[in-house]
Design a protein around this motif. Structure first.
Motif, PDB file in Angstrom:
ATOM      1  N   LYS A 181       0.855  -1.183   0.000  1.00 25.97           N
ATOM      2  CA  LYS A 181       0.000   0.000   0.000  1.00 25.97           C
ATOM      3  C   LYS A 181       0.892   1.233   0.000  1.00 25.97           C
ATOM      4  CE  LYS A 181      -4.013   1.954   2.389  1.00 25.97           C
ATOM      5  NZ  LYS A 181      -4.989   1.738   3.473  1.00 25.97           N
ATOM      6  N   LYS A 182       0.818   2.024  -1.047  1.00 32.07           N
ATOM      7  CA  LYS A 182       1.649   3.219  -1.192  1.00 32.07           C
ATOM      8  C   LYS A 182       0.847   4.451  -0.813  1.00 32.07           C
ATOM      9  CE  LYS A 182       4.074   6.043  -4.658  1.00 32.07           C
ATOM     10  NZ  LYS A 182       4.382   6.204  -6.086  1.00 32.07           N
ATOM     11  N   TYR A 183       1.461   5.276   0.037  1.00 33.34           N
ATOM     12  CA  TYR A 183       0.826   6.538   0.391  1.00 33.34           C
ATOM     13  C   TYR A 183       1.076   7.554  -0.720  1.00 33.34           C
ATOM     14  CZ  TYR A 183      -0.187  10.956   2.684  1.00 33.34           C
ATOM     15  OH  TYR A 183      -0.695  12.193   2.982  1.00 33.34           O
ATOM     16  N   SER A 184       0.003   7.931  -1.391  1.00 31.69           N
ATOM     17  CA  SER A 184       0.109   8.872  -2.493  1.00 31.69           C
ATOM     18  C   SER A 184      -1.252   9.528  -2.724  1.00 31.69           C
ATOM     19  CB  SER A 184       0.568   8.162  -3.767  1.00 31.69           C
ATOM     20  OG  SER A 184       0.671   9.065  -4.842  1.00 31.69           O
ATOM     21  N   PRO A 185      -1.596  10.545  -1.935  1.00 33.15           N
ATOM     22  CA  PRO A 185      -2.910  11.189  -2.059  1.00 33.15           C
ATOM     23  C   PRO A 185      -3.160  11.731  -3.464  1.00 33.15           C
ATOM     24  CG  PRO A 185      -1.827  11.895  -0.068  1.00 33.15           C
ATOM     25  CD  PRO A 185      -0.807  11.142  -0.858  1.00 33.15           C
TER      26      PRO A 185
ATOM     27  N   SER B 180       0.075  11.906   8.512  1.00 37.09           N
ATOM     28  CA  SER B 180      -0.034  11.400   9.887  1.00 37.09           C
ATOM     29  C   SER B 180      -1.057  10.273   9.975  1.00 37.09           C
ATOM     30  CB  SER B 180      -0.409  12.531  10.846  1.00 37.09           C
ATOM     31  OG  SER B 180      -1.654  13.103  10.481  1.00 37.09           O
ATOM     32  N   ASN B 181      -2.116  10.325   9.126  1.00 36.40           N
ATOM     33  CA  ASN B 181      -3.098   9.239   9.108  1.00 36.40           C
ATOM     34  C   ASN B 181      -2.474   7.938   8.623  1.00 36.40           C
ATOM     35  OD1 ASN B 181      -4.940  11.131   9.876  1.00 36.40           O
ATOM     36  ND2 ASN B 181      -5.961  11.289   7.909  1.00 36.40           N
ATOM     37  N   PHE B 182      -1.565   8.046   7.646  1.00 37.32           N
ATOM     38  CA  PHE B 182      -0.888   6.870   7.115  1.00 37.32           C
ATOM     39  C   PHE B 182       0.013   6.252   8.185  1.00 37.32           C
ATOM     40  CE2 PHE B 182       2.604   4.852   4.692  1.00 37.32           C
ATOM     41  CZ  PHE B 182       1.859   3.971   3.926  1.00 37.32           C
TER      42      PHE B 182
ATOM     43  N   PHE C 258      -7.288  -0.617   7.347  1.00 29.84           N
ATOM     44  CA  PHE C 258      -7.433   0.167   8.561  1.00 29.84           C
ATOM     45  C   PHE C 258      -7.151   1.640   8.315  1.00 29.84           C
ATOM     46  CE2 PHE C 258      -7.181  -4.088   9.992  1.00 29.84           C
ATOM     47  CZ  PHE C 258      -7.872  -4.136  11.187  1.00 29.84           C
ATOM     48  N   GLY C 259      -7.428   2.093   7.092  1.00 27.86           N
ATOM     49  CA  GLY C 259      -7.174   3.483   6.762  1.00 27.86           C
ATOM     50  C   GLY C 259      -7.978   4.467   7.580  1.00 27.86           C
TER      51      GLY C 259
END
Length: 373
Positions: free
Chosen positions: A43-47, A58-60, A155-156
């Motif tokens: 899972k990549k964090y990329s809004p 911070s949510n990630f 769990f996002g």
């Protein structure tokens, strides 16, 4: 002296297999590790919007922290993560679940409805024991693998429930069913999660005309819109389910005697239990008791009652000083747990917890003659 950071010699390489999903906060892909011949979900964090990249980072990180608190067969496993805070970039590597979403699985395997329902209650009970709300309960976030094991994923939106204002963060979500009355008071707690789990199973049972469901009366209580008329704890719900099964499971006189000797010894060893204290899962209790026995097996009497109590209670309590816990009682109880099947063992632990529940609870208690742990 400032700790010296560890430098790893090379960057880990993965083969990109396919894209699994794209959300507002990032992309999920399937990757393959050729060195160990295993697949992982990355899972990549990329809004989607760059202006939110810093704000949502911070949510990630919070999701990573939540996943690392969890260890249960009905919850997706996290294996690793990589964070690059200066770039607001990150990756989570999780278990790759080969299977189906819960609604599709039960459409094809309606005969397994009771087992999947039990696993769902077990998984969400574990979340509650870790003070975690999932907050996005829908069919896509409950999967069943090829072995028929339920897995709670994604769990996002999860959050640890540590303060009252933690409970009202999900009101704006677009729920797939009619919201409960909890939302009228801007409330979201474990009772709310019970409602959505109940509505999910109610829909699956209705859509597929499933007739062999054994917990219909529990489901009706779970789906009640009014929180006052609905169970407010998955842990209590699990106990109720197991207690009902107690009447259909046969225990020998020796098994009952072994259980009573241990439960009475534990009960007599405890004076008061902190109101926020929880219980460990059945598997963890058995493992802790076995480790405990190895340390005291040569003694006739366990030196401190807390050695055993710590295997059951996850939290603070007051232990009685004059009570005696004999080592053979512990040994026999461990043998009982090891010789029972999983269902029977769960009933034993549930009854043990119910007995301990009758011990007085306290908030802030002044020191007295009992010993606090």
């Amino acid at each position: 002296m400032k700790p010296r950071p560890i430098e790893f010699p090379k960057t880990k390489g993965y083969n990109l297999e396919k894209e699994l999903g794209q959300g507002a906060c990032g992309q999920t892909v399937l990757v393959f590790d050729p060195e160990i011949d295993e697949y992982f979900v990355c899972k990549k964090y990329s809004p989607r919007y760059d202006e939110l990249k810093e704000e949502l980072f911070s949510n990630f990180i919070r999701e990573i922290k939540l996943l690392y608190l969890l260890n249960h067969p009905n919850i997706v496993r996290v294996f690793n993560y990589h964070l690059y805070s200066d770039k607001h970039l990150g990756y989570i590597f999780m278990e790759y679940i080969i299977g189906q979403h819960i609604d599709n699985y039960l459409e094809n395997h309606p005969e397994n409805i009771n087992e999947i329902f039990r696993q769902a209650i077990e998984g969400f009970s574990h979340l509650e024991e870790r003070n975690i709300l999932h907050r996005d309960i829908r069919p896509f976030n409950l999967m069943v693998n090829e072995n028929g094991t339920l897995k709670i994923i994604d769990f996002g939106f999860g959050k640890q429930a540590t303060e009252l204002n933690d409970f009202d963060k999900s009101i704006s979500l677009n729920w797939w069913c009619e919201p409960p009355a909890d939302f009228d008071n801007h409330q979201y707690n474990y009772g709310t999660e019970i409602y959505f789990v109940g509505k999910l199973f109610e829909k699956i049972i209705t859509d597929n005309s499933i007739e062999n469901f054994d917990n219909q009366h529990l489901l009706e209580k779970m789906c009640n819109k009014q929180p006052a008329n609905r169970p407010d704890s998955f842990i209590d719900l699990r106990k109720e389910m197991l207690t009902e099964k107690f009447t259909t499971i046969d225990f020998t006189a020796h098994e009952k005697s072994t259980y009573k000797s241990f439960s009475n010894s534990l009960f007599n060893a405890l004076s008061k239990i902190e109101s926020n204290a929880k219980y460990y899962d059945a598997e963890i209790i058995q493992s802790k008791l076995e480790d405990c026995f190895k340390k005291v097996m040569l003694e006739d009497v366990i030196p401190k009652n807390s050695i055993v109590s710590n295997c059951i209670i996850n939290g603070s309590y007051y232990s009685k000083t004059k009570s005696e816990f004999r080592t053979p009682v512990l040994e026999n109880f461990i043998k009982l747990l090891k010789t029972c099947n999983k269902e029977k063992r769960n009933v034993i632990i549930s009854n043990l917890q119910s007995k301990v529940d009758s011990i007085p609870r306290y908030g802030e208690m002044p020191f007295d003659d009992d010993i606090p742990f």
